[in-house]
Scaffold this motif. Structure first.
Motif, PDB file in Angstrom:
ATOM      1  N   GLU A 243      28.237  83.539 -28.938  1.00 34.25           N
ATOM      2  CA  GLU A 243      27.800  84.490 -28.861  1.00 34.25           C
ATOM      3  C   GLU A 243      27.276  85.395 -27.322  1.00 34.25           C
ATOM      4  OE1 GLU A 243      26.148  82.813 -33.318  1.00 34.25           O
ATOM      5  OE2 GLU A 243      25.032  84.403 -32.051  1.00 34.25           O
ATOM      6  N   PHE A 244      26.642  84.757 -27.355  1.00 36.52           N
ATOM      7  CA  PHE A 244      25.741  85.194 -26.251  1.00 36.52           C
ATOM      8  C   PHE A 244      27.181  86.466 -25.480  1.00 36.52           C
ATOM      9  CE2 PHE A 244      22.023  82.907 -25.067  1.00 36.52           C
ATOM     10  CZ  PHE A 244      21.609  82.988 -26.561  1.00 36.52           C
TER      11      PHE A 244
ATOM     12  N   LYS B 280      29.904  87.343 -26.137  1.00 36.52           N
ATOM     13  CA  LYS B 280      30.465  88.263 -26.976  1.00 36.52           C
ATOM     14  C   LYS B 280      29.633  89.648 -26.768  1.00 36.52           C
ATOM     15  CE  LYS B 280      33.268  85.547 -29.887  1.00 36.52           C
ATOM     16  NZ  LYS B 280      32.899  84.555 -30.891  1.00 36.52           N
ATOM     17  N   ARG B 281      27.732  89.259 -26.468  1.00 40.11           N
ATOM     18  CA  ARG B 281      27.283  90.120 -26.816  1.00 40.11           C
ATOM     19  C   ARG B 281      26.683  91.315 -25.258  1.00 40.11           C
ATOM     20  NH1 ARG B 281      21.737  87.355 -29.733  1.00 40.11           N
ATOM     21  NH2 ARG B 281      20.515  89.012 -28.674  1.00 40.11           N
ATOM     22  N   LEU B 282      27.095  89.886 -25.276  1.00 45.07           N
ATOM     23  CA  LEU B 282      26.774  90.598 -23.263  1.00 45.07           C
ATOM     24  C   LEU B 282      28.588  91.400 -23.207  1.00 45.07           C
ATOM     25  CD1 LEU B 282      25.595  90.577 -20.683  1.00 45.07           C
ATOM     26  CD2 LEU B 282      26.695  88.455 -19.753  1.00 45.07           C
ATOM     27  N   ALA B 283      28.758  91.233 -23.352  1.00 49.27           N
ATOM     28  CA  ALA B 283      30.550  91.766 -23.105  1.00 49.27           C
ATOM     29  C   ALA B 283      30.937  92.820 -24.234  1.00 49.27           C
ATOM     30  CB  ALA B 283      32.200  90.992 -23.835  1.00 49.27           C
ATOM     31  N   SER B 284      30.033  93.378 -25.541  1.00 50.24           N
ATOM     32  CA  SER B 284      30.196  94.545 -25.538  1.00 50.24           C
ATOM     33  C   SER B 284      28.982  95.231 -25.278  1.00 50.24           C
ATOM     34  CB  SER B 284      29.756  94.200 -27.010  1.00 50.24           C
ATOM     35  OG  SER B 284      28.710  93.349 -27.707  1.00 50.24           O
TER      36      SER B 284
ATOM     37  N   LYS C 106      19.306  90.399 -20.353  1.00 51.34           N
ATOM     38  CA  LYS C 106      17.889  90.047 -20.280  1.00 51.34           C
ATOM     39  C   LYS C 106      17.609  90.049 -21.735  1.00 51.34           C
ATOM     40  CE  LYS C 106      15.407  92.162 -15.517  1.00 51.34           C
ATOM     41  NZ  LYS C 106      15.378  93.070 -15.528  1.00 51.34           N
ATOM     42  N   ALA C 107      17.847  91.120 -22.390  1.00 50.84           N
ATOM     43  CA  ALA C 107      17.154  91.219 -23.809  1.00 50.84           C
ATOM     44  C   ALA C 107      17.933  90.511 -25.225  1.00 50.84           C
ATOM     45  CB  ALA C 107      18.066  92.055 -24.712  1.00 50.84           C
ATOM     46  N   ILE C 108      19.069  89.504 -24.111  1.00 47.57           N
ATOM     47  CA  ILE C 108      19.608  88.422 -24.949  1.00 47.57           C
ATOM     48  C   ILE C 108      19.143  87.230 -25.216  1.00 47.57           C
ATOM     49  CG2 ILE C 108      21.460  87.406 -25.270  1.00 47.57           C
ATOM     50  CD1 ILE C 108      23.429  89.259 -24.326  1.00 47.57           C
TER      51      ILE C 108
END
Ligand code: HEC
Length: 188
Positions: A105-106, A108-112, A117-119
């Motif tokens: 999930e992390f 994917k969140r970074l890629a989007s 730092k906020a993840i």
């Protein structure tokens, strides 16, 4: 008399309020601050060792000191603290199923476009018959990390890593990528 009754009511109510379990947000904030402390200690020790003896000596510091620093950060708290990643150097840091799913999930969140730092993520997870609170915070890859986790390691470092970690997977990273995560848990 009314005042006395009120005072007594307050006294009775107080322990109930105090016994209320901390909210998930309060627990996450504890975990976030412990992860921050661990990051500072690890980086401090790592960069000092690199300055002293270069990355080859720092490999030893990471191997010997990293688990101890994590344990020391958790001492006196109900937390268990560690580091994990999808590609690990030390097989003992391999993620469990929950951690592996969160690391995906992390990524994917970074890629989007989310800022690394906020993840973070937190959740109450039922294990056996008791709930535990789990927290994870993303760890990014900065340029000094590439000495030991990049695409081409100096021969001296590559040899040392191979000797200590024959199953190493934690190479080939680029700056700005997700390297792994701090992972914390405590029983509720
Ligand atoms: C001097 C070499 C060196 C440098 C520089 C280095 N590491 Fe590591 N790293 C290691 C070693 C050795 C381990 C295995 C530690 C252990 O046995 O627990 C490791 C393990 C890790 C782990 C735990 C997961 C795993 O792969 O076992 C993470 C996360 C990590 N490093 C992130 C970083 C980050 C982020 C940086 C830059 C701030 C960094 N490292 C810089 C050598 C290094």
């Amino acid at each position: 008399m009314k005042t006395l009754r009120l005072a007594l009511a307050a006294l009775v109510a107080l322990p109930l309020v105090a016994a209320e379990p901390p909210s998930p947000e309060a627990l996450a904030s504890q975990a976030r601050s412990l992860a921050g402390n661990l990051m500072l200690s690890l980086q401090g020790e790592l960069f000092a060792a690199m300055k002293d003896g270069g990355p080859a000596k720092a490999v030893d510091v990471c191997r010997v000191r990293a688990p101890g620093i994590a344990a020391a950060t958790a001492t006196g708290t109900p937390w268990k603290i560690g580091r994990t990643a999808l590609k690990v150097r030390n097989p003992q840091n391999a993620p469990d199923a929950w951690e592996a799913a969160k690391l995906e999930e992390f990524r994917k969140r970074l890629a989007s476009g989310e800022e690394l730092k906020a993840i973070e993520v937190f959740e109450v997870v039922q294990t056996g018959d008791r709930p535990i609170f789990r927290y994870m915070k993303a760890i990014g890859t900065a340029s000094p990390c590439l000495n030991c986790h990049g695409a081409s390691l100096a021969p001296e470092i590559a040899a040392k890593v191979k000797e200590l970690y024959p199953e190493d997977q934690a190479v080939g990273f680029a700056a700005g990528q997700l390297r792994g995560a701090f992972t914390l848990s405590r029983p509720l």
